[in-house]
Scaffold this motif. Structure first.
Motif: not given
Length: 114
Positions: A25-42
């Motif tokens: 859930a913390e990773y999900g929170e990070f993903g939402r907060g950094a969505a502007a710069v995330i281009r992929g990942g897994a």
């Protein structure tokens, strides 16, 4: 803008297991907060699911496979993000928000376009 790989090294666990739901859930929170710069990942399954591949004798040689990780260590590659950031400082600041940075390590490297 440069693309950076944020390589996550943490405990070798199965992140799909229920006991890791809070951290996921913390990773999900990070993903939402950094969505502007995330281009992929897994996230990656545990190293027990890994297969190593080598070519004996170089190009054209025999393909040799093995079970498990390349090396045994306390912290293993458990996932990654591709981050598009203006510079290394922004990439580092973003990586510091990845939950693994709080108890493991996140390695940040620029990506060579292929």
């Amino acid at each position: 803008m440069t693309t950076y790989a944020a390589l996550i090294y943490a405990a070798d666990v199965d992140w799909t297991a229920p006991e890791h739901a809070e951290e996921m859930a913390e990773y999900g929170e990070f993903g939402r907060g950094a969505a502007a710069v995330i281009r992929g990942g897994a996230a990656l399954y545990p190293t027990s699911t890994a297969t190593t591949v080598r070519v004996s004798g170089g190009k054209g040689g025999d393909v040799v496979t093995g079970d498990g990780p390349y090396a045994e260590t306390k912290e293993v590659l458990t996932g990654f993000y591709l981050l598009e950031c203006s510079d290394l400082d922004e990439a580092v600041a973003t990586a510091a928000r990845i939950p693994a940075a709080w108890h493991g390590v996140v390695e940040v490297r620029p990506v060579i376009p292929m």
